[in-house]
Design an enzyme around this catalytic site. Structure first.
Site, PDB file in Angstrom:
ATOM      1  N   ASP A 253      89.856 -34.999  11.392  1.00  0.00           N
ATOM      2  CA  ASP A 253      88.973 -34.411  10.384  1.00  0.00           C
ATOM      3  C   ASP A 253      87.602 -35.055  10.592  1.00  0.00           C
ATOM      4  O   ASP A 253      87.468 -36.035  11.333  1.00  0.00           O
ATOM      5  CB  ASP A 253      89.492 -34.645   8.965  1.00  0.00           C
ATOM      6  CG  ASP A 253      88.855 -33.651   7.968  1.00  0.00           C
ATOM      7  OD1 ASP A 253      87.804 -33.063   8.292  1.00  0.00           O
ATOM      8  OD2 ASP A 253      89.414 -33.472   6.865  1.00  0.00           O
TER       9      ASP A 253
HETATM   10  C1  BGC Z   1      87.103 -31.046   5.805  1.00  0.00           C
HETATM   11  C2  BGC Z   1      87.746 -30.168   6.867  1.00  0.00           C
HETATM   12  C3  BGC Z   1      86.679 -29.334   7.503  1.00  0.00           C
HETATM   13  C4  BGC Z   1      85.636 -30.246   8.115  1.00  0.00           C
HETATM   14  C5  BGC Z   1      84.509 -29.530   8.830  1.00  0.00           C
HETATM   15  C6  BGC Z   1      85.937 -31.831   6.349  1.00  0.00           C
HETATM   16  O1  BGC Z   1      85.250 -32.426   5.311  1.00  0.00           O
HETATM   17  O2  BGC Z   1      88.069 -31.907   5.260  1.00  0.00           O
HETATM   18  O3  BGC Z   1      88.734 -29.362   6.291  1.00  0.00           O
HETATM   19  O4  BGC Z   1      87.259 -28.474   8.451  1.00  0.00           O
HETATM   20  O5  BGC Z   1      85.056 -31.018   7.064  1.00  0.00           O
HETATM   21  O6  BGC Z   1      83.653 -28.930   7.960  1.00  0.00           O
END
Ligand code: BGC
Length: 846
Positions: A253
């Protein structure tokens, strides 16, 4: 007024989609020795530095390119409810809504639409679906995820992923694993025993890998059993890549990587959004001194290249102009999704469907009536082209000749802060440190109304702490709203007569905090607020106001004048979203609004936006009808209007147990134990190695008893059970047949009839639950192991057959470390909710 909805929408939709997808469909080619050989040849052309470069992203939403082998950077977009990163797009219903459809065929169509939307924007990776279990109704991202049940989640995830990937786009199932709360998500450790993980939290990921062959998985922010998921050997190497045979790319993530060597050695293939840890500086040295093998780096690059070759990314443009960026076909899909998901929870005296011919005036009230609330907040938040609000959906359906009276009914937060009459003003003591010590600078203000947006991520370089002291006198007897809001990572607590009423620890994001006080006429209370700004400046609002003064006069008037009133209540992208958990109570003022409208008009219908249950106790008995909308996407307003006026028959079924109160919810006792504690001490900046903080552990002591597993095992009942949802028609279940005895491990066919016994067409979801009373291990009383949606016209009967494979009877034997069936008696139950299973039969497995 009902007209033949059953059958018509799906057929229309299928026609539109058949045309729309003909051009775009491009399933990934199966793996072949040729791909393997080509990928290896490409890796051989790269230097170690070039290979390491491929392990980190760039520009937030791209992989790194490798010009030496002609590999462009690959583009990503957030999901899961729309291709949200690259401008306006279609907003589909969120995961919880999709789960409420109980319709994998529709989830596949949504996946295909998303894949097509991605291709029209040149996107290679869609960052969805999210399949984490809705363990607690408070978890801020439940609306993105599906349900509280692993089988339902797995069924929908498989269909969705197959849909996305059929369009030549890599789906990314997230967040692996046990990301079941947002509160303190960068630091918290989800601690569960292996059986609980295998039976509840991992099956949707497992199915995504083993059935849908998903090509990317995203690790979660949280730690699992004390180890960051991005470096979790058990999750990544043993289970995902070992047992499940995952061949694709495991990405982090965004800023969930903490240690380059540990991540490289424990399965992470791609650090997003940038190589802060898995970079040349760390990994070149590690390869040199043997702590990371070059073959480990090669394996990560091979995974990326195999996917690139499998999808043909080197041979064709990812941009496919045959899809539209604005798409009429998408709108039909979004509408069908919303229509199938809306769940009718209460319909006393058959108030619904309403007959438009008998309505001259309708009041459409509440904060969620306009503008449209399509989704919750955070990285999934889609800017849709023309989202249809409940107000416009209703007005468009009724057309001219009916008057529509709209009022939001409640003021904004700022107004509450400004309208509060503090007796004798407010004393403000500002301390030049973060702990209210020493002699403060003392000033005075009339209002505490500085609440305004502030930048995130600014450290409080000159820490200060501010104490507000005020008095408040109630002019009349009644309920009063105490409301506080700060911004960013500010922390505060509010005491009334010395008792703490509100608190917000220093975490990501803020949701206004509220409490209700019962005050007598003339009663005087003292209020003290301690405020810790995370950045220079003040961003605090605090108010105390009589509920009776909150509700706008026009809302009361409109409700009284109308033939029927709709109150659109619930959460929105501010009050439910990524980075923070939400309250179980409705956002402030809404209980009072619903009560006021219901008092003015007995024909009051409440629509509720929100991922899971909420506290309805103050008003549910006073309103005849309640619809749960989850987050319905951009066509939600049309879907709601269609259902209110019988143009569609509701068919949504709860994907979660709808609890009466937070205290009684299955996981309440095991929800984050550090909430409310001074987590300022423990919070590190995302991405920084949290060396000196104490990891807050959330013990999953609820074990297997999540949601309906808890309710049915304890014999207690939630307000509305998992799987429940009313229709404008009725159904019966009859003639259950299955073999009386068979060998353990064989597939068991279960067949039964479903009949539409009412007078209008509709859809029912047949749900099959398995009980294993003779198991050696203790098991939940029942578990969902099959379901099917069936559309029936009045009087029609269909015979359904659901097949139960070996896994349907198995539990995870922790000692033997495998799925196990204990021979003996099983009970098969069939019905239309986890609590209503009119058919049941015994089965003996030998
Ligand atoms: C989220 C993810 C997301 C990523 C990119 C993170 O803060 O938890 O689900 O895909 O950001 O935006």
């Amino acid at each position: 007024m009902l007209f033949g909805f059953a059958g018509v929408f799906p057929v229309l939709l299928a026609c539109i989609l058949a045309l729309a997808f003909e051009a775009a469909a491009q399933a990934p080619a199966p793996d072949s020795p040729a791909i393997e050989a080509k990928a290896s040849a490409l890796v051989a052309k790269l230097t170690l530095e070039q290979k390491i470069e491929l392990l980190g992203g760039e520009d937030r939403m791209y992989t790194h390119p490798a010009p030496a082998i002609g590999l462009p950077r690959l583009k990503m977009s957030d999901g899961p409810m729309g291709v949200r990163t690259w401008g306006l797009t279609t907003a589909y219903p969120g995961g919880a809504a999709l789960a409420a459809t109980w319709d994998p065929a529709l989830a596949r169509i949504v996946g295909e639409s998303l894949g097509k939307d991605a291709r029209a924007r040149g996107v290679h990776f869609l960052l969805g679906p999210g399949v984490n279990i809705a363990r607690t109704p408070l978890a801020g991202r439940n609306f993105e995820y599906f349900s509280e049940d692993p089988f339902l989640n797995a069924s929908l995830a498989v269909a969705y992923i197959e849909g996305v990937q059929s369009q030549g786009v890599i789906a990314t199932v997230k967040h692996y694993a046990l990301n079941n709360q947002e509160y303190n998500r960068h630091n918290v450790s989800s601690d569960a025993d292996e059986r609980t993980m295998r039976e509840i939290y991992l099956p949707a990921f497992e199915a995504a890998v083993t059935e849908a062959h998903v090509d990317a998985v995203m690790n979660s922010y949280n730690l699992v059993n004390g180890v960051h998921s991005t470096q979790n050997e058990f999750l990544n190497l043993q289970v995902l890549k070992g047992e499940w045979g995952f061949q694709g790319i495991l990405m982090s993530d965004w800023d969930a990587t903490y240690d380059g060597v540990a991540a490289a050695n424990n399965g992470l293939d791609l650090e997003m959004p940038s190589p802060r840890f898995m970079n040349a500086q760390t990994l070149l040295a590690a390869v040199k001194d043997g702590t990371v093998k070059e073959s480990t780096i090669d394996d990560k690059v091979l995974r990326l290249l195999r996917a690139v070759l499998r999808y043909g990314f080197l041979d064709r443009p990812q941009f496919d102009p045959s899809g539209s960026t604005y798409s009429v076909a998408d709108r039909a899909v979004a509408l069908e999704g919303a229509g199938e998901s809306v769940t009718l929870l209460k319909n006393e005296g058959h108030l619904l469907p309403l007959d438009p011919a008998r309505i001259k005036t309708i009041a459409v009230l509440g904060p969620n009536a306009y503008p449209a609330v399509t989704g919750g907040g955070g990285s999934s938040e889609v800017q849709a082209f023309e989202p249809v609000s409940i107000l416009t959906g209703i007005a468009d359906l009724l057309g001219t000749g009916v008057s529509v009276l709209y009022a939001p009914g409640l003021p904004g937060e700022d107004e509450v802060f400004r309208r509060t009459n503090w007796e004798g003003g407010v004393k403000v003591a500002t301390y030049q440190n973060g702990d209210f010590t020493g002699s403060p600078e003392v000033t005075a203000v009339d209002k505490i109304a500085d609440w305004k947006p502030s930048p995130w991520g600014v450290d409080n370089l000159h820490p200060s702490s501010i104490r507000y002291t005020a008095a408040f006198k109630a002019e009349k007897a009644g309920k009063y709203l105490l409301l506080a809001a700060a911004n960013g990572e500010d922390a505060f607590k509010v005491l009334v007569d010395g008792k703490q009423m509100l608190a917000h620890a220093r975490t990501e994001g803020q949701v206004p905090q509220s409490a209700t006080l019962d005050l007598a006429a003339g009663q005087k209370v003292s209020v003290e607020a301690d405020y810790l700004p995370h950045a220079p400046g003040v961003r605090l609002g605090l108010g105390l106001i009589a509920e009776a003064d909150l509700i706008s006069e026009d809302a009361r008037q409109f409700a009284a004048a109308a033939d029927v009133a709709v109150v659109a209540a619930g959460f929105n992208h501010n009050t439910e979203g990524e980075g923070h958990d939400r309250s179980f109570g409705l956002p402030w003022g809404q209980d009072a609004l619903i009560e006021a409208v219901a008092a003015a008009n007995p024909r009051t219908i409440v629509t509720l936006t929100g991922s899971a249950g909420a506290d309805t106790r103050r008003w549910l008995a006073k309103v005849p009808a309640l619809l749960d909308l989850y987050y319905p996407g951009q066509e939600g307003g049309t879907a709601v209007a269609d259902i209110l006026f019988g143009k569609r028959n509701p068919e949504g079924k709860l994907p979660v147990s709808f609890d009466r109160s937070w205290d009684e919810s299955a996981s309440a006792a095991w929800y984050d134990p550090v909430k409310g504690a001074d987590t300022a001490l423990h919070v590190t900046e995302p991405g920084k190695n949290p060396v000196d903080y104490v990891i807050p552990h959330v013990k999953y002591g609820d074990g297997l008893l999540v949601g309906y597993r808890y309710w049915t095992t304890t014999g207690k009942h939630p307000l509305f059970p998992f799987g429940f949802g009313l229709s404008y028609t009725t159904f019966s279940f009859d003639d259950l047949k299955l073999q009386a005895a068979t060998a353990a491990g064989a597939t068991v066919a279960v067949s039964f009839d479903v009949t539409n016994t009412g007078s209008v067409a509709g859809a029912e979801v047949a749900q099959l639950y398995v009980s294993d009373p003779s198991a050696k291990a203790s098991r939940p009383e029942r578990e969902l192991k099959g379901f099917e949606k069936v559309r029936l016209i009045p009087g029609e009967t269909k015979r359904l057959t659901l097949n139960l494979d070996a896994r349907a009877f198995s539990y995870w034997d922790a000692a033997a470390h495998k799925w196990t069936i204990d021979p003996g008696k099983f009970i098969i139950r069939v019905g239309n909710s986890s609590e209503n299973t009119p058919l049941n039969a015994e089965l003996k497995l030998n």
